[in-house]
Design a protein around this motif. Structure first.
Motif, PDB file in Angstrom:
ATOM      1  N   LEU B 117      44.659  49.778  47.189  1.00 18.59           N
ATOM      2  CA  LEU B 117      46.088  49.988  46.937  1.00 18.59           C
ATOM      3  C   LEU B 117      46.224  50.923  45.736  1.00 18.59           C
ATOM      4  O   LEU B 117      45.612  50.676  44.697  1.00 18.59           O
ATOM      5  CB  LEU B 117      46.791  48.667  46.632  1.00 18.59           C
ATOM      6  CG  LEU B 117      46.614  47.542  47.643  1.00 18.59           C
ATOM      7  CD1 LEU B 117      47.344  46.300  47.162  1.00 18.59           C
ATOM      8  CD2 LEU B 117      47.112  47.949  49.008  1.00 18.59           C
ATOM      9  N   ASN B 118      47.000  51.965  45.881  1.00 25.54           N
ATOM     10  CA  ASN B 118      47.192  52.905  44.784  1.00 25.54           C
ATOM     11  C   ASN B 118      47.926  52.202  43.631  1.00 25.54           C
ATOM     12  O   ASN B 118      49.077  51.810  43.776  1.00 25.54           O
ATOM     13  CB  ASN B 118      48.005  54.105  45.270  1.00 25.54           C
ATOM     14  CG  ASN B 118      48.116  55.183  44.222  1.00 25.54           C
ATOM     15  OD1 ASN B 118      47.815  54.956  43.048  1.00 25.54           O
ATOM     16  ND2 ASN B 118      48.538  56.366  44.634  1.00 25.54           N
ATOM     17  N   PRO B 119      47.247  52.042  42.478  1.00 31.71           N
ATOM     18  CA  PRO B 119      47.873  51.284  41.384  1.00 31.71           C
ATOM     19  C   PRO B 119      49.105  51.970  40.808  1.00 31.71           C
ATOM     20  O   PRO B 119      49.863  51.361  40.073  1.00 31.71           O
ATOM     21  CB  PRO B 119      46.755  51.201  40.338  1.00 31.71           C
ATOM     22  CG  PRO B 119      45.829  52.307  40.664  1.00 31.71           C
ATOM     23  CD  PRO B 119      45.917  52.515  42.143  1.00 31.71           C
ATOM     24  N   ARG B 120      49.300  53.238  41.133  1.00 27.36           N
ATOM     25  CA  ARG B 120      50.424  53.998  40.575  1.00 27.36           C
ATOM     26  C   ARG B 120      51.679  53.913  41.427  1.00 27.36           C
ATOM     27  O   ARG B 120      52.680  54.533  41.092  1.00 27.36           O
ATOM     28  CB  ARG B 120      50.025  55.467  40.419  1.00 27.36           C
ATOM     29  CG  ARG B 120      49.506  55.844  39.058  1.00 27.36           C
ATOM     30  CD  ARG B 120      48.132  55.316  38.795  1.00 27.36           C
ATOM     31  NE  ARG B 120      47.691  55.662  37.453  1.00 27.36           N
ATOM     32  CZ  ARG B 120      46.582  55.208  36.894  1.00 27.36           C
ATOM     33  NH1 ARG B 120      45.808  54.381  37.550  1.00 27.36           N
ATOM     34  NH2 ARG B 120      46.248  55.564  35.680  1.00 27.36           N
ATOM     35  N   LEU B 121      51.607  53.223  42.557  1.00 27.72           N
ATOM     36  CA  LEU B 121      52.783  53.184  43.431  1.00 27.72           C
ATOM     37  C   LEU B 121      53.275  51.753  43.598  1.00 27.72           C
ATOM     38  O   LEU B 121      52.468  50.825  43.690  1.00 27.72           O
ATOM     39  CB  LEU B 121      52.429  53.755  44.812  1.00 27.72           C
ATOM     40  CG  LEU B 121      52.100  55.244  44.887  1.00 27.72           C
ATOM     41  CD1 LEU B 121      51.776  55.612  46.324  1.00 27.72           C
ATOM     42  CD2 LEU B 121      53.240  56.095  44.376  1.00 27.72           C
ATOM     43  N   ASP B 125      56.337  51.674  48.410  1.00 28.49           N
ATOM     44  CA  ASP B 125      55.775  52.980  48.743  1.00 28.49           C
ATOM     45  C   ASP B 125      54.417  52.856  49.417  1.00 28.49           C
ATOM     46  O   ASP B 125      54.060  53.665  50.271  1.00 28.49           O
ATOM     47  CB  ASP B 125      55.628  53.833  47.475  1.00 28.49           C
ATOM     48  CG  ASP B 125      56.979  54.319  46.973  1.00 28.49           C
ATOM     49  OD1 ASP B 125      57.958  54.135  47.716  1.00 28.49           O
ATOM     50  OD2 ASP B 125      57.039  54.868  45.861  1.00 28.49           O
ATOM     51  N   ILE B 126      53.668  51.828  49.031  1.00 30.44           N
ATOM     52  CA  ILE B 126      52.345  51.643  49.632  1.00 30.44           C
ATOM     53  C   ILE B 126      52.484  51.245  51.102  1.00 30.44           C
ATOM     54  O   ILE B 126      51.879  51.845  51.989  1.00 30.44           O
ATOM     55  CB  ILE B 126      51.542  50.573  48.865  1.00 30.44           C
ATOM     56  CG1 ILE B 126      51.203  51.077  47.462  1.00 30.44           C
ATOM     57  CG2 ILE B 126      50.287  50.209  49.623  1.00 30.44           C
ATOM     58  CD1 ILE B 126      50.565  50.041  46.572  1.00 30.44           C
ATOM     59  N   ARG B 161      59.441  46.125  44.636  1.00 29.09           N
ATOM     60  CA  ARG B 161      59.429  47.150  43.579  1.00 29.09           C
ATOM     61  C   ARG B 161      58.299  46.939  42.589  1.00 29.09           C
ATOM     62  O   ARG B 161      58.174  47.655  41.619  1.00 29.09           O
ATOM     63  CB  ARG B 161      60.761  47.150  42.820  1.00 29.09           C
ATOM     64  CG  ARG B 161      61.964  47.308  43.694  1.00 29.09           C
ATOM     65  CD  ARG B 161      62.331  48.762  43.870  1.00 29.09           C
ATOM     66  NE  ARG B 161      63.327  48.872  44.927  1.00 29.09           N
ATOM     67  CZ  ARG B 161      63.402  49.885  45.769  1.00 29.09           C
ATOM     68  NH1 ARG B 161      62.551  50.892  45.673  1.00 29.09           N
ATOM     69  NH2 ARG B 161      64.319  49.931  46.709  1.00 29.09           N
ATOM     70  N   ARG B 162      57.530  45.873  42.801  1.00 27.22           N
ATOM     71  CA  ARG B 162      56.434  45.609  41.876  1.00 27.22           C
ATOM     72  C   ARG B 162      55.236  46.481  42.185  1.00 27.22           C
ATOM     73  O   ARG B 162      55.088  46.983  43.288  1.00 27.22           O
ATOM     74  CB  ARG B 162      56.019  44.143  41.980  1.00 27.22           C
ATOM     75  CG  ARG B 162      57.055  43.209  41.436  1.00 27.22           C
ATOM     76  CD  ARG B 162      56.491  41.825  41.387  1.00 27.22           C
ATOM     77  NE  ARG B 162      57.353  40.977  40.568  1.00 27.22           N
ATOM     78  CZ  ARG B 162      57.001  39.794  40.118  1.00 27.22           C
ATOM     79  NH1 ARG B 162      55.806  39.321  40.402  1.00 27.22           N
ATOM     80  NH2 ARG B 162      57.821  39.090  39.388  1.00 27.22           N
ATOM     81  N   TYR B 163      54.390  46.588  41.175  1.00 33.67           N
ATOM     82  CA  TYR B 163      53.167  47.368  41.346  1.00 33.67           C
ATOM     83  C   TYR B 163      52.015  46.434  41.689  1.00 33.67           C
ATOM     84  O   TYR B 163      52.076  45.240  41.382  1.00 33.67           O
ATOM     85  CB  TYR B 163      52.875  48.142  40.057  1.00 33.67           C
ATOM     86  CG  TYR B 163      53.832  49.283  39.864  1.00 33.67           C
ATOM     87  CD1 TYR B 163      53.464  50.569  40.246  1.00 33.67           C
ATOM     88  CD2 TYR B 163      55.103  49.084  39.362  1.00 33.67           C
ATOM     89  CE1 TYR B 163      54.335  51.627  40.105  1.00 33.67           C
ATOM     90  CE2 TYR B 163      55.994  50.124  39.220  1.00 33.67           C
ATOM     91  CZ  TYR B 163      55.610  51.400  39.594  1.00 33.67           C
ATOM     92  OH  TYR B 163      56.471  52.434  39.462  1.00 33.67           O
TER      93      TYR B 163
END
Lengths: 377, 352
Positions: B117-121, B125-126, B161-163
């Motif tokens: 999982l892209n930690p920046r999104l 979005d993921i 909306r959480r990362y």
């Protein structure tokens, strides 16, 4: 009840952290790093000095007074009365000069009887700020223009070392910024190509970097700097020196960028993005670049002091910037002779500026690098 | 519902699939050999079934999964996939937009929920990436769709909306599963999807995968090294060893009567939770290391470690062939004559 408070607190923290994006988390972590934060403030102040050099310096970098060659620094004093009994809130003592009959040296010592009143935002030499505004106010200076005011002492022509250091800040700091900006562009493009495409392109770029790094830096700089015509405009020389420094400085950044691309290329979330149907450009800009941008910023912060030191070294050796351009290196060049060491040690004060700046940038860079990985906990 | 009796081609059929990675050396990067990670695999995956692929580390099972998804370009062989229109396409020959379209039908769940999982999104979005990139849904509708997906994998939609860093390992894997389901896939390839999780979370995740299979009519290709996990979820199991399938059978047959000595050894390694039972069976300890896929031994790749190996095994490579009428296939010269029992009482072979 206390138990409840304790139990609730981490949850509140967790919630605000949970929706915090990358930059917010980096900022939070950075703020916990006190030393880096303080260094950041120092750097900010130094850049403000560079920006407002003319306002901060009491005189211009070229103003000289042959009556005060090698005058020692004056001490800024608060509240005093002169012989006539008049009160001065802020003043410096004037000089009394004696000529040594044997060495024929001029010896200055502070004259407690002479008080030179000092004020803030005093009228002084007119100047043009950023080539736009005609002003004549200076942040600090003698209320009566022309009176001796040497906080860092005077050099061999009687120029104010403090004013020259302030003016030198602009050149020295901008060499760092512009040089790193050029290195960054070169480093990102070449490192990006190297890491993304791999194969023989990668080989060619990596071998070139090794070749550049294997050349001893000082002779290389000297060779390149010697190619700049001696009669060239000082501003042009300044630009050339910056380009020369960045032509060598890009290699480290290119390596960082290449390494990041290489490791990210096989990362699962990048592969997942590919399976999601993202185009190559979208993968690079949305998934890969944000993952290492924070590292690049930290690397850049750590690269600026190297640039500043390189410029200082070149100018100190007399092959970098030349007068009338004033940088810290140019100022230190004047402290090269034995006389400076023995009788005018204040000529080394610009070196203090270099040390403070380089240290602060390094602390800032370290703090940024530590904060750049907010997800590793 | 009328069930069509006409024999259809399977959903996915691998034909002699090979994935050889070149080993490059020297300044000019010339090829000095190949790692035969997948070396002639033929498998069929029917609609709605779960095919488990097991084997020890380095046997090529993950490479097989990734080759099917065309993360790698296979060296040779066919990946025949029956698309929604009923026609069969060879994925090995596809590229560009046609492949992107297939990638909406074939999805992947990765092993490590930390790195997949892209930690920046943020989660929305993921999960929604495949939908927004392909222009399937946008804006508010995307939000609804992601909320539905999060609900179906047991996550609270208000966390969209959480990362990823705000979720636990099991929750992250659920995000990964939701991402795989986002495009309404037909086949989900789970590459060690539960291996990185705690045992209790593993069970939850496996049950979730089974529920989702029922709910959405999914077909699974389930890659794992944990036999008990595979046994629980799979209809059929394929055992891999050094890039090849050595045994394939319905799950219960594999466990009740393995036909390949390697499977026997694998099964005897499964820990038994009951200490009273433990005394009866003794583990088969395989001597030596897994064969190097760059230089597999001649003959059967398993023969240096096989307790039943004969001269024939040292010389001739056995092919995967059907042994019994119930679809039990093995790649062993002596499959018919051996009587294997992984849980039998046997003397411990000497350590060497």
């Amino acid at each position: 009840m206390t138990d409840q408070v304790i139990a609730l607190a981490p949850e509140a923290v967790r919630n605000s952290d949970a929706v915090a994006g990358q930059w917010k988390l980096i900022w939070r972590r950075f703020c916990r790093h006190r030393l880096a934060l303080a260094a950041g403030v120092v750097i900010l102040l130094i850049y403000l000095v560079a920006l407002f050099a003319e306002v901060l310096a009491p005189v211009s970098s070229q103003t000289y007074d042959s009556r005060y060659t090698y005058a020692p620094p004056q001490q800024l004093k608060i509240a005093g009365y002169d012989a006539a009994g008049q009160f001065y809130p802020l003043y410096v003592n004037g000089y009394s000069m004696k000529i040594d009959p044997i060495a024929l040296n001029r010896n200055y010592s502070p004259d407690p009887a002479v008080l030179i009143p000092v004020g803030f935002f005093v009228k002084g030499e007119p100047y043009r700020l950023w080539g736009l505004f005609d002003l004549d106010r200076h942040l600090i200076g003698p209320t009566e223009p022309g009176k001796p005011f040497y906080l860092f002492g005077a050099d061999r022509l009687g120029r104010d070392v403090f004013s020259r250091t302030v003016h030198g800040t602009r050149v020295s700091m901008s060499v760092g910024l512009i040089g790193v900006a050029i290195s960054l562009v070169l480093g990102i493009i070449l490192g990006g190509i190297s890491g993304l495409y791999g194969g023989w392109v990668d080989d060619v770029i990596q071998r070139s970097i090794e070749l550049i790094n294997s050349i001893p830096t000082i002779p290389l700089w000297m060779g390149l700097a010697a190619a700049v015509p001696i009669s060239a405009d000082p501003v042009l020389v300044y630009l050339w020196i910056t380009v020369i420094l960045s032509l060598i400085g890009w290699t480290d950044l290119a390596r960082v960028v290449r390494g990041r691309f290489l490791s990210l290329k096989t990362e699962d979330f990048v592969i997942a993005a590919g399976l999601d149907g993202c185009s190559r450009m979208r993968i690079i800009w949305r998934h890969m670049v944000p993952s290492f941008m924070s590292h690049i910023i930290a690397s850049v912060t750590l690269a600026i002091p190297t640039m500043i030191l390189a410029e200082t070294a070149l100018s100190f050796l007399g092959i970098g910037l030349r007068p009338p351009v004033v940088s810290w290196g140019v100022l230190l060049q004047e402290a090269q002779n034995i006389l400076a060491v023995s009788s005018a040690p204040w000529l080394f004060l610009p070196g203090l500026a270099v040390i403070v700046t380089v240290l602060a940038l390094n602390f800032l860079g370290d703090g940024l690098r530590d904060a750049a990985d907010p997800y590793e906990y | 519902m009328a069930v069509s009796q006409t024999p259809r081609s399977p959903l996915l059929e691998l034909k002699d699939l090979r994935m050889h990675f070149p080993i490059r050396k020297g300044a000019f990067r010339h090829v000095v050999g190949h790692v035969k990670a997948v070396d002639g695999v033929s498998l069929r995956v029917e609609d709605g079934e779960t095919l488990g692929i097991v084997g020890e580390s380095g046997c090529g099972k993950s490479t097989l999964a990734r080759t099917v998804l065309r993360i790698y370009q296979p060296t040779s062989g066919e990946i025949r996939y029956r698309d929604r229109s009923g026609g069969t396409v060879d994925l090995a020959a596809l590229s560009g937009p046609a492949l992107d379209e297939i990638h909406r039908d074939l999805r992947m769940v990765f092993q490590d929920p930390q790195s997949s999982l892209n930690p920046r999104l943020p989660v929305i979005d993921i999960i929604g990436e495949v939908l927004s990139v392909n222009g399937i849904v946008k804006g508010r509708e995307l939000e609804h769709r992601v909320a539905d997906l999060m609900l179906s994998v047991g996550l609270r939609p208000e966390y969209m909306r959480r990362y990823p860093h705000a979720f636990s390992g099991g929750e992250r894997q659920r995000i990964g599963i939701a991402r795989a389901l986002a495009s309404n896939p037909r086949l989900v390839i789970a590459d060690e999807a539960v291996s990185a999780l705690d045992v209790s979370v593993q069970a939850q995740t496996i049950n979730l995968l089974q529920d989702l299979q029922e709910q959405f009519g999914l077909t699974y290709l389930f890659v794992a090294h944990d036999l008990s996990v595979v046994r629980h979820i799979s209809d059929n199991i394929a055992v891999m060893y050094v890039g090849r399938v050595v045994e394939k059978a319905p799950t219960e047959l594999i466990f009740s009567r393995p036909l390949h000595p390697y499977t026997e050894a694998l099964l005897s390694a499964v820990p038994i939770a009951d200490p009273r039972l433990r005394r009866h069976g003794t583990r088969i300890r395989l001597a030596g290391e897994v064969a190097d896929p760059a230089h597999p031994p001649p003959g059967c790749p398993f023969h240096p470690r096989c307790r039943y190996a004969t001269e024939l095994c040292r010389q001739e490579l056995p092919v995967l062939r059907t042994i019994t009428a119930d679809g039990h296939a093995a790649a062993c010269h002596h499959a018919e004559s051996l009587s294997l029992n992984p849980f039998a009482d046997r003397t411990v072979p000497e350590f060497n």
